[in-house]
Enzyme design. Structure first.
Site, PDB file in Angstrom:
ATOM      1  N   ASP A  51       0.826  -1.205   0.000  1.00 26.22           N
ATOM      2  CA  ASP A  51       0.000   0.000   0.000  1.00 26.22           C
ATOM      3  C   ASP A  51       0.859   1.251   0.000  1.00 26.22           C
ATOM      4  OD1 ASP A  51      -2.308  -1.408   0.163  1.00 26.22           O
ATOM      5  OD2 ASP A  51      -2.548  -1.190   2.325  1.00 26.22           O
ATOM      6  N   LYS A  81      -2.916   4.376  -3.579  1.00 26.66           N
ATOM      7  CA  LYS A  81      -3.108   5.672  -4.203  1.00 26.66           C
ATOM      8  C   LYS A  81      -1.779   6.422  -4.210  1.00 26.66           C
ATOM      9  CE  LYS A  81      -7.294   7.135  -2.757  1.00 26.66           C
ATOM     10  NZ  LYS A  81      -8.218   7.890  -1.932  1.00 26.66           N
ATOM     11  N   MET A 121      -8.025   8.423   9.957  1.00 27.41           N
ATOM     12  CA  MET A 121      -8.644   9.084   8.796  1.00 27.41           C
ATOM     13  C   MET A 121      -9.609  10.195   9.224  1.00 27.41           C
ATOM     14  SD  MET A 121      -9.268   5.763   6.347  1.00 27.41           S
ATOM     15  CE  MET A 121      -9.549   4.484   7.557  1.00 27.41           C
TER      16      MET A 121
HETATM   17  N1  SAH Z   1      -3.981  -0.448   8.820  1.00 29.47           N
HETATM   18  C1  SAH Z   1      -3.492   0.884   9.183  1.00 29.47           C
HETATM   19  C2  SAH Z   1      -4.582   1.938   9.023  1.00 29.47           C
HETATM   20  C3  SAH Z   1      -5.011   2.154   7.596  1.00 29.47           C
HETATM   21  S1  SAH Z   1      -6.213   3.414   7.447  1.00 29.47           S
HETATM   22  C4  SAH Z   1      -2.940   0.845  10.608  1.00 29.47           C
HETATM   23  O1  SAH Z   1      -3.144  -0.151  11.312  1.00 29.47           O
HETATM   24  O2  SAH Z   1      -2.286   1.803  11.010  1.00 29.47           O
HETATM   25  C5  SAH Z   1      -5.219   4.821   7.046  1.00 29.47           C
HETATM   26  C6  SAH Z   1      -5.129   5.770   8.216  1.00 29.47           C
HETATM   27  O3  SAH Z   1      -4.256   5.239   9.197  1.00 29.47           O
HETATM   28  C7  SAH Z   1      -4.540   7.113   7.888  1.00 29.47           C
HETATM   29  O4  SAH Z   1      -5.503   7.990   7.321  1.00 29.47           O
HETATM   30  C8  SAH Z   1      -4.105   7.582   9.255  1.00 29.47           C
HETATM   31  O5  SAH Z   1      -5.197   8.001  10.040  1.00 29.47           O
HETATM   32  C9  SAH Z   1      -3.593   6.296   9.850  1.00 29.47           C
HETATM   33  N2  SAH Z   1      -2.149   6.122   9.645  1.00 29.47           N
HETATM   34  C10 SAH Z   1      -1.524   5.089   9.048  1.00 29.47           C
HETATM   35  N3  SAH Z   1      -0.185   5.224   9.103  1.00 29.47           N
HETATM   36  C11 SAH Z   1       0.044   6.382   9.771  1.00 29.47           C
HETATM   37  C12 SAH Z   1       1.208   7.066  10.180  1.00 29.47           C
HETATM   38  N4  SAH Z   1       2.440   6.606   9.917  1.00 29.47           N
HETATM   39  N5  SAH Z   1       1.055   8.224  10.851  1.00 29.47           N
HETATM   40  C13 SAH Z   1      -0.153   8.703  11.158  1.00 29.47           C
HETATM   41  N6  SAH Z   1      -1.296   8.100  10.805  1.00 29.47           N
HETATM   42  C14 SAH Z   1      -1.204   6.945  10.127  1.00 29.47           C
END
Ligand code: SAH
Length: 279
Positions: free
Chosen positions: A52, A74, A189
């Site tokens: 991703d 994306k 998000m």
């Molecule tokens: N599976 C991922 C979440 C995916 S949804 C997890 O467990 O972290 C995508 C959202 O995750 C982003 O919009 C943000 O809110 C958060 N996110 C993922 N990686 C991030 C990071 N390094 N820093 C801050 N927010 C993050």
């Protein structure tokens, strides 16, 4: 001609990554040091890595030099591959006899559509393994100096998404009940629909004075923490140019950052890269 995989060796048995299998693996929030040993093992074996946009490119450097790396997220404003397209791709790569590593940011089953992909693999009869990862809502808080729970502040914590499949704030969350029941909220998000979310929490009885933090690009060299309050959050988001990906954390635990300090300095990651380059 492919070179032989160079597996990492561990002083205990690791599950073999067999051809024709898909490993659905969490890559953690960014810092490569937060990968699990299973994830590092899988990277050292995979023939193909399907990742991703949220997976840190430093993590991908652990893949075999001859592995095929496919970006399935994306980027640059282009629309992301649709979920059925990605699932079909995983199935066909596995049927070609490849070791397929599906690498997802954070944890694959936390707001990451890993469940949909696993279901598609089951339906197609493709064998798979799931490797959890450190979700950004846990790793990000820790690197921001915000303990997710302490005995003094909270006996509950909720993980919530601010963005449903429809693109709007999810309507299957009872925001009023959530406001009353979970003293710490970790919202994924949330940047885009922050105004709506804040309104729902205030309507549910939360105080505008309650501390809130944005943790942007958590655990990466670009990590940035902006501390605000529920009442000021939208204004601070705009004034400070808060950008996704960001975790929003609401609750008294945010104040503990003052005591822990910014214990983690993103420059540490740069110096690690620098030192190893100098060796
Ligand atoms: N599976 C991922 C979440 C995916 S949804 C997890 O467990 O972290 C995508 C959202 O995750 C982003 O919009 C943000 O809110 C958060 N996110 C993922 N990686 C991030 C990071 N390094 N820093 C801050 N927010 C993050």
């Amino acid at each position: 001609m492919k070179t032989a995989p160079r597996p990492l060796s561990f002083p205990f048995p690791q599950p073999p990554f067999l051809p024709g299998w898909v490993w659905l693996v969490g890559a953690g929030p960014g810092d490569p040091g937060l990968l699990t040993l299973h994830a590092a093992h899988a990277l050292s074996w995979a023939d193909v890595v399907v990742h991703d946009a949220l997976v840190n490119t430093d993590v991908l450097r652990l893949a075999r030099a001859d592995a095929e790396v496919i970006h399935a997220g994306k980027r640059g404003g282009k629309p992301s591959a649709s979920q059925p397209d990605i699932s079909n791709r995983l199935v066909s790569l596995a049927r070609e006899g490849k070791r397929v590593l599906r690498l997802k940011g954070g944890d694959p089953f936390i707001f990451g559509r890993g469940g949909e992909e696993a279901r598609a693999l089951v339906a197609a009869g493709v064998p798979f393994r799931v490797v959890p990862g450190i979700t950004s809502g846990i790793g990000g808080l820790a690197y921001a100096g915000i303990p997710a729970t302490t005995r003094e502040t909270n006996a509950a914590i909720a993980f919530v998404t601010g963005h449903a499949a429809s693109g709007a704030v999810p309507d299957n969350v009872d925001w009023a009940a959530l406001s009353r029941s979970a003293s710490v909220l970790v919202i994924y998000m949330a940047v885009k629909h922050l105004g709506t979310i804040v309104d729902k929490l205030l309507a549910g009885g939360r105080s505008p004075e309650e501390p809130l933090a944005f943790i942007c690009s958590a655990t990466t060299t670009r990590q940035r923490v902006v501390v605000s309050t529920l009442g000021q959050a939208v204004a601070d988001r705009d004034a400070q140019g808060v950008e996704a990906p960001a975790i929003v954390v609401v609750g008294e635990v945010v104040r503990l950052r003052d005591q822990l300090g910014a214990w983690w300095d993103p420059a540490e990651l740069l110096s690690v890269v620098h030192d190893s380059a100098a060796e």
